[in-house]
Design a protein around this motif. Structure first.
Motif, short mmCIF file in Angstrom:
data_model
loop_
_atom_site.label_atom_id
_atom_site.label_comp_id
_atom_site.label_asym_id
_atom_site.label_seq_id
_atom_site.Cartn_x
_atom_site.Cartn_y
_atom_site.Cartn_z
N THR A 1 0.86 -1.19 0.00
CA THR A 1 0.00 0.00 0.00
C THR A 1 0.90 1.23 0.00
N ALA A 2 0.30 2.40 -0.18
CA ALA A 2 1.08 3.64 -0.10
C ALA A 2 1.74 3.75 1.27
N HIS A 3 1.04 3.32 2.33
CA HIS A 3 1.60 3.36 3.68
C HIS A 3 2.79 2.42 3.81
N SER A 4 2.64 1.16 3.40
CA SER A 4 3.75 0.21 3.54
C SER A 4 4.94 0.62 2.67
N ASN A 5 4.68 1.20 1.51
CA ASN A 5 5.77 1.64 0.64
C ASN A 5 6.49 2.86 1.22
N SER A 6 5.83 3.62 2.11
CA SER A 6 6.46 4.82 2.67
C SER A 6 7.34 4.51 3.89
N ILE A 7 7.29 3.29 4.41
CA ILE A 7 8.07 2.92 5.59
C ILE A 7 9.53 2.72 5.19
N LYS A 8 10.42 3.46 5.85
CA LYS A 8 11.86 3.34 5.56
C LYS A 8 12.38 2.01 6.08
N GLU B 1 -0.98 4.30 9.82
CA GLU B 1 -1.34 5.20 8.73
C GLU B 1 -2.48 6.09 9.09
#
Length: 61
Positions: free
Chosen positions: A8-15, A61
């Motif tokens: 998801t956009a959230h999981s992809n944004s996690i460093k 998120e």
């Protein structure tokens, strides 16, 4: 058989952190809700090289 939810956009944004054992960039493999704190999540990462598991708490998120 293990089923994974799509990214998801959230999981992809996690460093993704570097592995603390070998320094290889890790892969996110799990996000769990924190029942006692709905604003936080437990993130789990796997090292593709040495298979060391890293966990950290982050913002939901």
């Amino acid at each position: 058989m293990i089923l994974y939810k799509p990214a998801t956009a959230h999981s992809n944004s996690i460093k993704r952190p570097a592995c603390s054992k070998c320094g290889t960039p890790t892969l996110l493999f799990g996000i769990e809700a924190m029942p006692h704190d709905p604003d936080r999540e437990l993130w789990s990462f796997d090292c593709p090289k040495c298979h060391h598991i890293e966990t950290m708490i982050g913002d939901a998120e």
